[in-house]
Design a protein around this motif. Structure first.
Motif, PDB file in Angstrom:
ATOM      1  N   PRO A  26       0.797  -1.226   0.000  1.00 58.50           N
ATOM      2  CA  PRO A  26       0.000   0.000   0.000  1.00 58.50           C
ATOM      3  C   PRO A  26       0.831   1.277   0.000  1.00 58.50           C
ATOM      4  O   PRO A  26       0.391   2.305  -0.481  1.00 58.50           O
ATOM      5  CB  PRO A  26      -0.830  -0.097   1.276  1.00 58.50           C
ATOM      6  N   ARG A  27       2.037   1.226   0.548  1.00 53.83           N
ATOM      7  CA  ARG A  27       2.924   2.393   0.561  1.00 53.83           C
ATOM      8  C   ARG A  27       4.297   1.952   0.076  1.00 53.83           C
ATOM      9  O   ARG A  27       4.634   0.773   0.120  1.00 53.83           O
ATOM     10  CB  ARG A  27       3.039   2.958   1.972  1.00 53.83           C
ATOM     11  N   ALA A  28       5.080   2.923  -0.332  1.00 54.54           N
ATOM     12  CA  ALA A  28       6.428   2.596  -0.809  1.00 54.54           C
ATOM     13  C   ALA A  28       7.266   1.955   0.286  1.00 54.54           C
ATOM     14  O   ALA A  28       8.105   1.111   0.031  1.00 54.54           O
ATOM     15  CB  ALA A  28       7.106   3.851  -1.330  1.00 54.54           C
ATOM     16  N   TYR A  29       7.046   2.361   1.530  1.00 51.84           N
ATOM     17  CA  TYR A  29       7.803   1.809   2.645  1.00 51.84           C
ATOM     18  C   TYR A  29       6.807   1.296   3.671  1.00 51.84           C
ATOM     19  O   TYR A  29       6.079   2.077   4.267  1.00 51.84           O
ATOM     20  CB  TYR A  29       8.707   2.884   3.259  1.00 51.84           C
ATOM     21  N   SER A  30       6.735  -0.014   3.870  1.00 52.16           N
ATOM     22  CA  SER A  30       5.764  -0.618   4.779  1.00 52.16           C
ATOM     23  C   SER A  30       6.463  -1.587   5.730  1.00 52.16           C
ATOM     24  O   SER A  30       6.338  -2.802   5.599  1.00 52.16           O
ATOM     25  CB  SER A  30       4.687  -1.366   3.981  1.00 52.16           C
ATOM     26  N   PRO A  31       7.233  -1.071   6.724  1.00 52.90           N
ATOM     27  CA  PRO A  31       7.974  -1.984   7.601  1.00 52.90           C
ATOM     28  C   PRO A  31       7.087  -2.906   8.415  1.00 52.90           C
ATOM     29  O   PRO A  31       7.507  -3.995   8.789  1.00 52.90           O
ATOM     30  CB  PRO A  31       8.766  -1.036   8.505  1.00 52.90           C
ATOM     31  N   GLU A  32       5.852  -2.490   8.686  1.00 54.23           N
ATOM     32  CA  GLU A  32       4.970  -3.357   9.474  1.00 54.23           C
ATOM     33  C   GLU A  32       4.600  -4.634   8.717  1.00 54.23           C
ATOM     34  O   GLU A  32       4.180  -5.615   9.312  1.00 54.23           O
ATOM     35  CB  GLU A  32       3.705  -2.603   9.900  1.00 54.23           C
ATOM     36  N   LEU A  33       4.776  -4.623   7.399  1.00 50.07           N
ATOM     37  CA  LEU A  33       4.488  -5.815   6.607  1.00 50.07           C
ATOM     38  C   LEU A  33       5.727  -6.684   6.406  1.00 50.07           C
ATOM     39  O   LEU A  33       5.651  -7.745   5.819  1.00 50.07           O
ATOM     40  CB  LEU A  33       3.902  -5.408   5.246  1.00 50.07           C
ATOM     41  N   ASN A  34       6.869  -6.220   6.901  1.00 52.06           N
ATOM     42  CA  ASN A  34       8.110  -6.977   6.799  1.00 52.06           C
ATOM     43  C   ASN A  34       8.802  -6.935   8.160  1.00 52.06           C
ATOM     44  O   ASN A  34       9.567  -6.024   8.447  1.00 52.06           O
ATOM     45  CB  ASN A  34       9.006  -6.378   5.715  1.00 52.06           C
ATOM     46  N   PRO A  35       8.537  -7.919   9.026  1.00 49.20           N
ATOM     47  CA  PRO A  35       9.069  -7.907  10.389  1.00 49.20           C
ATOM     48  C   PRO A  35      10.587  -7.824  10.463  1.00 49.20           C
ATOM     49  O   PRO A  35      11.132  -7.340  11.447  1.00 49.20           O
ATOM     50  CB  PRO A  35       8.577  -9.212  10.998  1.00 49.20           C
ATOM     51  N   VAL A  36      11.298  -8.273   9.435  1.00 52.26           N
ATOM     52  CA  VAL A  36      12.753  -8.219   9.445  1.00 52.26           C
ATOM     53  C   VAL A  36      13.235  -6.771   9.520  1.00 52.26           C
ATOM     54  O   VAL A  36      14.290  -6.487  10.082  1.00 52.26           O
ATOM     55  CB  VAL A  36      13.331  -8.933   8.204  1.00 52.26           C
TER      56      VAL A  36
END
Length: 66
Positions: A26-36
């Motif tokens: 949904p956004r260019a940067y989505s850290p919540e979707l990539n736990p690493v």
């Protein structure tokens, strides 16, 4: 395959096989979707401050001490 908005994911020359479906986050940067991402954030803030490393072995040595 999820695409995170990186430039090479938007390249016109990128050839995606017909057997692969792509979905953009949904956004260019989505850290919540990539736990690493949270692990790297923690390591940058706590283990890799203000210095550079010359080899991957140095990185491994530091991580083994954490």
């Amino acid at each position: 395959m999820l695409l995170d908005g990186a430039g090479w994911h938007r390249a016109r020359e990128l050839q995606v096989p017909a057997t692969i479906k792509t979905y953009s986050l949904p956004r260019a940067y989505s850290p919540e979707l990539n736990p690493v991402e949270h692990i790297w954030e923690y390591l940058r803030e706590n283990s890799f401050k203000n210095f550079s490393l010359n080899s991957l072995d140095e990185v491994v040595d530091i991580l083994q001490r954490v």
